[in-house]
Enzyme design. Structure first.
Site, PDB file in Angstrom:
ATOM      1  CG  ASP A 298      -1.960   1.286   1.248  1.00 26.95           C
ATOM      2  OD1 ASP A 298      -2.471   1.456   0.201  1.00 26.95           O
ATOM      3  OD2 ASP A 298      -1.796   1.941   2.383  1.00 26.95           O
ATOM      4  CG  ASP A 494      -1.343   1.869   7.104  1.00 28.81           C
ATOM      5  OD1 ASP A 494      -1.958   1.917   5.958  1.00 28.81           O
ATOM      6  OD2 ASP A 494      -1.083   3.059   7.823  1.00 28.81           O
TER       7      ASP A 494
END
Length: 768
Positions: A298, A494
């Site tokens: 990400d 996350d």
């Protein structure tokens, strides 16, 4: 099982020493049976999965010792089997893929408005067209559309984008996002089961269920060791005519090096990784990490900081950028908005003295207005009537080029400046990417819910192999599955939006330093230090641990093969074989324990003085970077009109270069670079940066000469303009690049501790 088998062995030994042979045999038989019963269950479960592992050979050896009355051999095998299982359980005890955080984050009730009455109802009772109220800080319970007032939302939980967004009346809102402004009404467009957040939970559960079960290292080696041991045992029985020989072969063939060495090495690796801030939930995850070749990441919070920072302060001609920041921070210190917090933090970092505002009014979606020193100061959106000025258009264009958000600062309804904010790249990201490639990852892919422009910029800076923007959680899962088909794939994220992709990857890694999130619960590995480069350290540890596990298992099996041949010839009875096997076990366990130390090196050995120098110069960079705009401002004024104001700007820039920048560069050359020469492998490591220092000196001298000539003439002469512009713009770009290179190559070496931000005016440095 360990307690019972060890107790049976020791008590039986005491009974044998006092010549209570029948009691000793009974205790050893009991200890053997304690291991036989669960072992049979493990074998049946493995056979149902069409897999025959090390447990089958152990069961045959246990039963064989009972049949030929070699009871002490049986209980010794039982102890080894129980110990191996206990170690294996220790390695996997922390496994947790039940997505508990996802479920805890989801709201369970909603406030529904019926007429003039507000009623709290279970989330399951919400249906489409219900009018709901979402209070400040609450999670949006179902998908719907905004009604009544503009909604200010934190959508990072779904998109990963750290900057808050506004949704106007009638615009759609997805469940799971957080209300970051005032309360607003929501017209439900779906029930809870059909909403976005529930879909993410289902997606993560499905992805986790599809993950292939991890095959233990011991079982892989047992695939060929098991039939070989059975064959030798059968040959010994047929050739010697004695079942005792066959059992003796099975006893020394009991795969204790597999049952013990592999778990010991893996558990040791898990322990060592945890000391580096990497919590690995299972031995299988550590094994898989050791031969991963693809990394999917990400962007927000992984490669970037995950929170906005001030990247520039623009001031209207005639106003000072520092004063613009001070005004903005003075007003914003009364606001809970995430951008306001960033602006106040930046002002505090620069030690600006803030004023106390009065008559503070905050309008969600518009900003904050307050009275400062009898003036009305507004921070936030710009009034429509001010949007047409040339300076405003230039600021908007600058923000667009930098992919930054704008907080406008106005005094008495007149714009005086703008604060640009964005989620910056982590300072150590380029070094981290190189470190990950060196650790064995040959394909790096970024998946982000953010827009394409900032995503491509990050991908270009870091040299990633592929960048995919505007990705939904379902898109991320599809991409991870496609990568997993081609290679062992690690996924790092996350946010809640990353949880399904983490569950779908071969190994899911969560950036968990900022607290337990759904990504941490869905992941196999959690980085507790908020540093992605620790993943590379964990990969080195994983490879070393796996190497020792394989080495110990192979060496142990080789010794066992020699003992099997001796036992097949009738020269090694079962009891002696069990004791010999214990000796082999001790040897392979000691070798496996080397995983606690040894091969992987984490970080670089730097002296305390060198670390202090790195932090000192990193702090000076932070200070100097704020002043580099003097060069650009002087060039802009000179390009517009070479008048008195342009000369003043040029003088300020020249003074900055000679009194602040050059002393900093000279100190780096004299103090920092010599200190880095040894740990970086010689002066060649800093030679390029030294050449850049020489070019900075040359351009500074040239600008100084131009400034002196202009001062004599009273203004910048036409024949000076072109060369001055080239020098100013060139030096501005060169310094930005030079700062980034030093920060990436050198300053990140001391990133484990808070940076020291020295004051360039001689005051004591402060820690932050």
């Amino acid at each position: 099982m360990v307690v019972l088998t060890v107790a049976a062995l020791l008590l039986g030994g005491l009974a044998w020493l006092v010549h209570w042979r029948a009691m000793a045999d009974g205790l050893w038989i009991a200890g053997t049976l304690v291991a036989v019963v669960p072992s049979l269950a493990w074998v049946v479960a493995a056979l149902r999965r069409r897999r025959a592992g090390v447990d089958l050979l152990a069961v045959l050896a246990l039963i064989g010792t009972l049949l030929v009355h070699e009871y002490i051999a049986g209980v010794l095998i039982a102890v080894m089997l129980a110990t191996g299982r206990a170690l294996d359980a220790t390695a996997t005890r922390r496994a947790s893929h039940d997505l508990r955080a996802l479920l805890e984050h989801a709201p369970r009730f909603a406030r529904c408005r019926i007429g003039d009455t507000m009623t709290v109802i279970p989330l399951a009772d919400v249906v489409a067209e219900d009018l709901l109220f979402v209070g400040p800080g609450e999670v949006v319970p179902v998908d719907g559309r905004v009604e009544g007032a503009v909604a200010v939302l934190d959508e990072s939980v779904l998109t990963g984008e750290s900057l808050q967004v506004e949704r106007a009346i009638g615009e759609p809102v997805r469940s799971g996002v957080v209300n970051a402004g005032s309360g607003f009404e929501l017209r439900a467009s779906a029930n809870a089961e059909q909403s976005t957040y529930a879909g993410i939970v289902r997606l993560a559960e499905q992805a986790g269920a599809e993950s292939a079960p991890i095959v233990r290292l011991a079982d892989r080696y047992a695939a060929w060791f098991l039939p070989l041991a059975l064959l030798m045992s059968g040959v010994a029985w047929l050739a010697g005519g004695s079942a005792v020989r066959a059992v003796a072969v099975l006893v020394v063939a009991t795969p204790c090096p597999l049952l013990l060495a592999a778990p010991v090495a893996i558990v040791s690796g898990l322990s060592r990784a945890s000391r580096q801030g990497v919590v690995i939930r299972s031995g299988g995850a550590l094994e898989n990490l050791g031969h991963a070749t693809t990394l999917v990441m990400d962007k927000t919070g992984t490669l970037t900081m995950g929170r906005p920072v001030v990247v520039d302060i623009l001031a209207v001609p005639g106003h000072d950028a520092t004063e613009v920041l001070r005004l903005a921070a003075s007003v914003d210190q009364m606001s809970p908005h995430v951008l306001a917090e960033t602006i106040v933090t930046e002002a505090a970092t620069r030690n600006l003295e803030l004023s106390v505002p009065t008559e503070v009014v905050e309008q969600p979606g518009r900003g904050v207005t307050a009275t400062l020193d009898h003036r009305t100061v507004a921070v936030g959106k710009l009034a429509q009537e001010c949007a047409g000025s040339g300076w405003v258009r230039a600021a908007v264009n600058r923000a667009a080029l930098d992919s930054a958000a704008i907080a406008w600062v106005s005094v008495d309804d007149v714009p005086v400046g703008a604060v640009l904010l964005r989620d910056p790249l982590r300072r150590n990201a380029p070094r981290t990417v190189r470190r990950l490639r060196a650790a064995g990852l040959n394909r790096l892919v970024m998946l982000t819910g953010d827009r394409a422009a900032p995503a491509r910029e990050v991908g270009a800076v870091l040299g990633l192999d592929e960048v995919c923007a505007d990705q939904s959680p379902a898109d991320k899962v599809t991409a991870v599955r496609a990568e997993r088909v081609r290679a062992v794939t690690v996924m790092v994220g996350d946010g809640v939006n990353d949880a399904p992709a983490l569950a779908a990857a071969t190994v899911g890694v969560a950036m968990g330093a900022r607290g337990a999130t759904a990504s941490s619960e869905a992941a196999d590995i959690v980085l507790t230090t908020d540093r992605l480069d620790r993943l590379a350290d964990a990969m080195d540890i994983a490879r070393w641990s796996r190497h020792l596990a394989v080495q110990s298992a192979v060496a142990g099996m080789a010794l066992s093969l020699v003992a099997m041949v001796v036992a097949a010839l009738g020269w090694l009875p079962p009891a002696a074989g069990a004791l010999l096997q214990e000796g082999i076990d001790v040897a392979v366990i000691l070798n496996a324990l080397r995983a606690l130390r040894g091969n992987p090196s984490v970080g670089m050995d730097l002296s305390g003085d060198t670390v202090h120098l790195l932090r000192r110069f990193a702090g000076e960079h932070d200070q100097l970077r704020d002043t580099l705009t003097l060069l650009r401002d002087a060039a802009d004024r000179l390009a517009a009109r070479p008048d008195k104001s342009a000369l003043d700007a040029l003088q300020r820039a020249s003074t900055f270069l000679t009194e602040q920048l050059l002393p900093h560069e000279h100190a780096e050359e004299a103090e920092l670079y010599p200190a880095l020469a040894e740990p970086l492998g010689g002066t060649e490591a800093t030679a390029t940066m030294s050449r850049t220092h020489a070019e900075i000196q040359r351009l500074t001298d040239r600008i100084g000469t131009h400034t002196a000539l202009a001062e004599v003439a009273g203004s910048v002469q036409p024949d000076q303009v072109d060369d001055l512009l080239a020098c100013l713009y060139g030096l501005y770009a060169l310094l930005h690049l030079h700062f980034l290179q030093e920060e990436e190559n050198y300053f990140t070496l001391a990133d484990d501790e808070p940076a020291v931000r020295p004051q360039l005016d001689g005051r004591q440095p402060v820690r932050q």
